[in-house]
Design a protein around this motif. Structure first.
Motif, PDB file in Angstrom:
ATOM      1  N   ILE A 212      35.536   0.014  10.795  1.00  0.00           N
ATOM      2  CA  ILE A 212      34.249   0.384  10.202  1.00  0.00           C
ATOM      3  C   ILE A 212      33.479   1.275  11.169  1.00  0.00           C
ATOM      4  O   ILE A 212      33.404   0.991  12.364  1.00  0.00           O
ATOM      5  CB  ILE A 212      33.405  -0.861   9.864  1.00  0.00           C
ATOM      6  N   VAL A 213      32.917   2.355  10.640  1.00  0.00           N
ATOM      7  CA  VAL A 213      32.040   3.239  11.420  1.00  0.00           C
ATOM      8  C   VAL A 213      30.651   3.198  10.801  1.00  0.00           C
ATOM      9  O   VAL A 213      30.498   3.494   9.609  1.00  0.00           O
ATOM     10  CB  VAL A 213      32.555   4.692  11.428  1.00  0.00           C
ATOM     11  N   ASN A 214      29.653   2.851  11.588  1.00  0.00           N
ATOM     12  CA  ASN A 214      28.278   2.888  11.091  1.00  0.00           C
ATOM     13  C   ASN A 214      27.646   4.222  11.461  1.00  0.00           C
ATOM     14  O   ASN A 214      27.199   4.432  12.585  1.00  0.00           O
ATOM     15  CB  ASN A 214      27.448   1.741  11.657  1.00  0.00           C
ATOM     16  N   ALA A 215      27.623   5.131  10.486  1.00  0.00           N
ATOM     17  CA  ALA A 215      27.023   6.444  10.687  1.00  0.00           C
ATOM     18  C   ALA A 215      25.702   6.572   9.944  1.00  0.00           C
ATOM     19  O   ALA A 215      25.140   7.661   9.844  1.00  0.00           O
ATOM     20  CB  ALA A 215      27.982   7.537  10.219  1.00  0.00           C
ATOM     21  N   ALA A 216      25.201   5.461   9.415  1.00  0.00           N
ATOM     22  CA  ALA A 216      23.923   5.478   8.690  1.00  0.00           C
ATOM     23  C   ALA A 216      22.793   5.118   9.639  1.00  0.00           C
ATOM     24  O   ALA A 216      22.975   4.314  10.557  1.00  0.00           O
ATOM     25  CB  ALA A 216      23.962   4.479   7.535  1.00  0.00           C
ATOM     26  N   ALA A 217      21.631   5.700   9.416  1.00  0.00           N
ATOM     27  CA  ALA A 217      20.493   5.386  10.278  1.00  0.00           C
ATOM     28  C   ALA A 217      19.203   5.899   9.657  1.00  0.00           C
ATOM     29  O   ALA A 217      19.211   6.824   8.837  1.00  0.00           O
ATOM     30  CB  ALA A 217      20.673   6.017  11.664  1.00  0.00           C
ATOM     31  N   TYR A 218      18.119   5.278  10.054  1.00  0.00           N
ATOM     32  CA  TYR A 218      16.779   5.810   9.799  1.00  0.00           C
ATOM     33  C   TYR A 218      16.520   6.801  10.926  1.00  0.00           C
ATOM     34  O   TYR A 218      16.457   6.429  12.095  1.00  0.00           O
ATOM     35  CB  TYR A 218      15.760   4.667   9.838  1.00  0.00           C
ATOM     36  N   THR A 219      16.390   8.099  10.601  1.00  0.00           N
ATOM     37  CA  THR A 219      16.310   9.134  11.630  1.00  0.00           C
ATOM     38  C   THR A 219      14.997   9.914  11.646  1.00  0.00           C
ATOM     39  O   THR A 219      14.877  10.874  12.394  1.00  0.00           O
ATOM     40  CB  THR A 219      17.465  10.134  11.467  1.00  0.00           C
ATOM     41  N   ALA A 220      14.031   9.498  10.831  1.00  0.00           N
ATOM     42  CA  ALA A 220      12.740  10.193  10.801  1.00  0.00           C
ATOM     43  C   ALA A 220      11.924   9.749  12.018  1.00  0.00           C
ATOM     44  O   ALA A 220      11.152   8.786  11.956  1.00  0.00           O
ATOM     45  CB  ALA A 220      12.004   9.893   9.508  1.00  0.00           C
ATOM     46  N   VAL A 221      12.100  10.454  13.126  1.00  0.00           N
ATOM     47  CA  VAL A 221      11.545  10.026  14.411  1.00  0.00           C
ATOM     48  C   VAL A 221      10.033   9.869  14.363  1.00  0.00           C
ATOM     49  O   VAL A 221       9.483   8.862  14.828  1.00  0.00           O
ATOM     50  CB  VAL A 221      11.950  11.025  15.513  1.00  0.00           C
ATOM     51  N   ASP A 222       9.339  10.846  13.806  1.00  0.00           N
ATOM     52  CA  ASP A 222       7.874  10.773  13.751  1.00  0.00           C
ATOM     53  C   ASP A 222       7.395   9.750  12.722  1.00  0.00           C
ATOM     54  O   ASP A 222       6.446   9.004  12.969  1.00  0.00           O
ATOM     55  CB  ASP A 222       7.283  12.148  13.447  1.00  0.00           C
ATOM     56  N   GLN A 223       8.043   9.711  11.589  1.00  0.00           N
ATOM     57  CA  GLN A 223       7.638   8.788  10.532  1.00  0.00           C
ATOM     58  C   GLN A 223       7.835   7.332  10.955  1.00  0.00           C
ATOM     59  O   GLN A 223       7.125   6.438  10.497  1.00  0.00           O
ATOM     60  CB  GLN A 223       8.427   9.072   9.254  1.00  0.00           C
ATOM     61  N   ALA A 224       8.776   7.110  11.851  1.00  0.00           N
ATOM     62  CA  ALA A 224       9.027   5.747  12.324  1.00  0.00           C
ATOM     63  C   ALA A 224       7.811   5.148  13.012  1.00  0.00           C
ATOM     64  O   ALA A 224       7.651   3.925  13.056  1.00  0.00           O
ATOM     65  CB  ALA A 224      10.220   5.741  13.282  1.00  0.00           C
ATOM     66  N   GLU A 225       6.933   5.995  13.524  1.00  0.00           N
ATOM     67  CA  GLU A 225       5.729   5.493  14.192  1.00  0.00           C
ATOM     68  C   GLU A 225       4.803   4.782  13.211  1.00  0.00           C
ATOM     69  O   GLU A 225       4.020   3.919  13.609  1.00  0.00           O
ATOM     70  CB  GLU A 225       4.992   6.645  14.881  1.00  0.00           C
ATOM     71  N   THR A 226       4.891   5.140  11.935  1.00  0.00           N
ATOM     72  CA  THR A 226       4.021   4.510  10.940  1.00  0.00           C
ATOM     73  C   THR A 226       4.746   3.465  10.101  1.00  0.00           C
ATOM     74  O   THR A 226       4.109   2.724   9.363  1.00  0.00           O
ATOM     75  CB  THR A 226       3.418   5.572   9.992  1.00  0.00           C
ATOM     76  N   GLU A 227       6.072   3.414  10.191  1.00  0.00           N
ATOM     77  CA  GLU A 227       6.819   2.381   9.485  1.00  0.00           C
ATOM     78  C   GLU A 227       7.936   1.818  10.370  1.00  0.00           C
ATOM     79  O   GLU A 227       9.117   1.891  10.042  1.00  0.00           O
ATOM     80  CB  GLU A 227       7.375   2.890   8.149  1.00  0.00           C
ATOM     81  N   PRO A 228       7.549   1.246  11.508  1.00  0.00           N
ATOM     82  CA  PRO A 228       8.549   0.734  12.446  1.00  0.00           C
ATOM     83  C   PRO A 228       9.386  -0.404  11.879  1.00  0.00           C
ATOM     84  O   PRO A 228      10.547  -0.573  12.267  1.00  0.00           O
ATOM     85  CB  PRO A 228       7.702   0.263  13.637  1.00  0.00           C
ATOM     86  N   GLU A 229       8.810  -1.186  10.962  1.00  0.00           N
ATOM     87  CA  GLU A 229       9.569  -2.309  10.393  1.00  0.00           C
ATOM     88  C   GLU A 229      10.778  -1.809   9.622  1.00  0.00           C
ATOM     89  O   GLU A 229      11.867  -2.398   9.690  1.00  0.00           O
ATOM     90  CB  GLU A 229       8.674  -3.161   9.483  1.00  0.00           C
ATOM     91  N   LEU A 230      10.611  -0.711   8.857  1.00  0.00           N
ATOM     92  CA  LEU A 230      11.736  -0.166   8.096  1.00  0.00           C
ATOM     93  C   LEU A 230      12.796   0.388   9.037  1.00  0.00           C
ATOM     94  O   LEU A 230      13.997   0.192   8.822  1.00  0.00           O
ATOM     95  CB  LEU A 230      11.249   0.915   7.137  1.00  0.00           C
ATOM     96  N   ALA A 231      12.350   1.092  10.081  1.00  0.00           N
ATOM     97  CA  ALA A 231      13.301   1.626  11.061  1.00  0.00           C
ATOM     98  C   ALA A 231      14.103   0.498  11.699  1.00  0.00           C
ATOM     99  O   ALA A 231      15.323   0.597  11.871  1.00  0.00           O
ATOM    100  CB  ALA A 231      12.561   2.428  12.127  1.00  0.00           C
ATOM    101  N   GLU A 232      13.438  -0.596  12.041  1.00  0.00           N
ATOM    102  CA  GLU A 232      14.129  -1.719  12.668  1.00  0.00           C
ATOM    103  C   GLU A 232      15.059  -2.425  11.679  1.00  0.00           C
ATOM    104  O   GLU A 232      16.136  -2.893  12.065  1.00  0.00           O
ATOM    105  CB  GLU A 232      13.110  -2.712  13.235  1.00  0.00           C
ATOM    106  N   ALA A 233      14.646  -2.479  10.416  1.00  0.00           N
ATOM    107  CA  ALA A 233      15.495  -3.123   9.408  1.00  0.00           C
ATOM    108  C   ALA A 233      16.817  -2.377   9.255  1.00  0.00           C
ATOM    109  O   ALA A 233      17.892  -2.993   9.156  1.00  0.00           O
ATOM    110  CB  ALA A 233      14.759  -3.180   8.070  1.00  0.00           C
ATOM    111  N   ILE A 234      16.754  -1.042   9.242  1.00  0.00           N
ATOM    112  CA  ILE A 234      17.956  -0.228   9.043  1.00  0.00           C
ATOM    113  C   ILE A 234      18.753  -0.082  10.335  1.00  0.00           C
ATOM    114  O   ILE A 234      19.954  -0.364  10.389  1.00  0.00           O
ATOM    115  CB  ILE A 234      17.574   1.157   8.482  1.00  0.00           C
ATOM    116  N   ASN A 235      18.075   0.374  11.385  1.00  0.00           N
ATOM    117  CA  ASN A 235      18.764   0.699  12.636  1.00  0.00           C
ATOM    118  C   ASN A 235      19.109  -0.523  13.471  1.00  0.00           C
ATOM    119  O   ASN A 235      20.014  -0.461  14.304  1.00  0.00           O
ATOM    120  CB  ASN A 235      17.897   1.640  13.478  1.00  0.00           C
ATOM    121  N   GLY A 236      18.367  -1.609  13.269  1.00  0.00           N
ATOM    122  CA  GLY A 236      18.582  -2.799  14.070  1.00  0.00           C
ATOM    123  C   GLY A 236      19.243  -3.923  13.308  1.00  0.00           C
ATOM    124  O   GLY A 236      20.430  -4.219  13.489  1.00  0.00           O
ATOM    125  N   ILE A 237      18.486  -4.544  12.414  1.00  0.00           N
ATOM    126  CA  ILE A 237      18.976  -5.720  11.692  1.00  0.00           C
ATOM    127  C   ILE A 237      20.194  -5.390  10.837  1.00  0.00           C
ATOM    128  O   ILE A 237      21.217  -6.081  10.876  1.00  0.00           O
ATOM    129  CB  ILE A 237      17.857  -6.320  10.835  1.00  0.00           C
TER     130      ILE A 237
END
Length: 301
Positions: free
Chosen positions: A55-80
């Protein structure tokens, strides 16, 4: 080799699909809505139903600036979500390759970063990607984390395509000159991933092949130097070109801070996996030539 790729529209996912036949592999791409890393409830079932050798995980939340206003979504995708996918790979007993980023570092060193250097993300995006690294390592021992940077390709949105678009209407483009990194072709990353995958499958007991590695194009540049090379290559192919006006990061403020130094030391990858990506200039030339040819075929000048 049947490779499950988490991600469908991203640059690396599309490059993996394109490069798979050259490596005697089949890439099965899984993306939203069927598989969504933000919704971990069905991840394991979908991956097990799909089945594959790796398995290769090539998916990610990549909106660097937008992540500042929705960090929970970034963490849900990129982390959890990344951690859940890694755990599924462990259940399936297949290796897991995860893409990470230079943004886990703060960019304060005066040399290229090595894998064992202290991480210190500057913003929400970098923190979410670091969380993903930790979750993957905790979820499966049979893993490789590949940190890369400054990705471009003929696919999707990226710096190369943005510069070519701006050059159609402008004689001069202001580009940041005080951030350094390695422009990296998604196609080269894909080739590298397939080599890593082969190594993992052929040597399942070799612990040295597992862990964190850096993978970027050879050589370094500033964003301004990157842009200047894009315009030079485009002009050579009869495409749009513009002058580059070097500017400082302070002249172009963004919600998220960027590392001034995104250079990554890729010695470990070359030593252990035998992989050294081509120079960024060489791969960029192929990409720009392809993009200009596609523009010409579509009637866009």
């Amino acid at each position: 080799m049947r490779v499950i790729v988490i991600g469908r529209e991203g640059q690396v996912a599309r490059a993996l699909a394109e490069r798979a036949p050259a490596h005697g592999a089949k890439a099965v791409l899984l993306g939203r809505p069927r598989l969504d890393l933000a919704d971990p409830s069905g991840i394991e079932d979908i991956l097990r139903e799909t089945g594959g050798d790796l398995i290769v995980n090539a998916a990610a939340y990549t909106a660097v600036d937008q992540a500042e206003t929705e960090p929970e979504l970034a963490e849900a995708i990129n982390g959890i979500g990344a951690g859940v996918a890694a755990g599924a790979a462990a259940v399936m007993r297949v290796p897991f390759i995860h893409l990470s980023t230079d943004y886990v570092f703060d960019g304060s060193l005066d040399r290229p970063y090595r894998e064992d250097d202290t991480v210190n993300p500057l913003g929400a995006y970098g923190r979410s990607k670091r969380l993903g690294e930790e979750a993957v390592a905790a979820g499966i021992a049979d893993h490789v984390i590949l940190r890369t940077a400054w990705i471009y390709s003929p696919f999707g949105r990226n710096f190369v395509k943005t510069m070519l678009r701006l050059a159609k209407d402008r004689e001069e483009v202001g580009v940041v000159a005080d951030q350094l990194g390695s422009p990296t072709s998604a196609s080269d990353i894909a080739d590298g991933i397939f080599t890593v995958a082969k190594n993992l499958l052929e040597r399942p007991q070799d612990r040295a092949l597992r862990g964190v590695f850096h993978m970027t194009g050879a050589g370094f540049a500033s964003w301004a130097e990157f842009a200047a090379e894009i315009f030079t290559l485009s002009a050579r192919s009869g495409g749009p070109s513009a002058r580059v006006r070097p500017i400082m990061t302070a002249d172009y403020p963004t919600p998220a801070k960027r590392p001034f130094n995104s250079r990554l030391d890729c010695t470990k990858l070359e030593t252990i996996h035998g992989i050294r990506l081509p120079s960024w200039q060489t791969s960029l030339a192929s990409c720009v030539e392809r993009l200009i040819a596609e523009m010409r075929e579509s009637g866009v000048s």
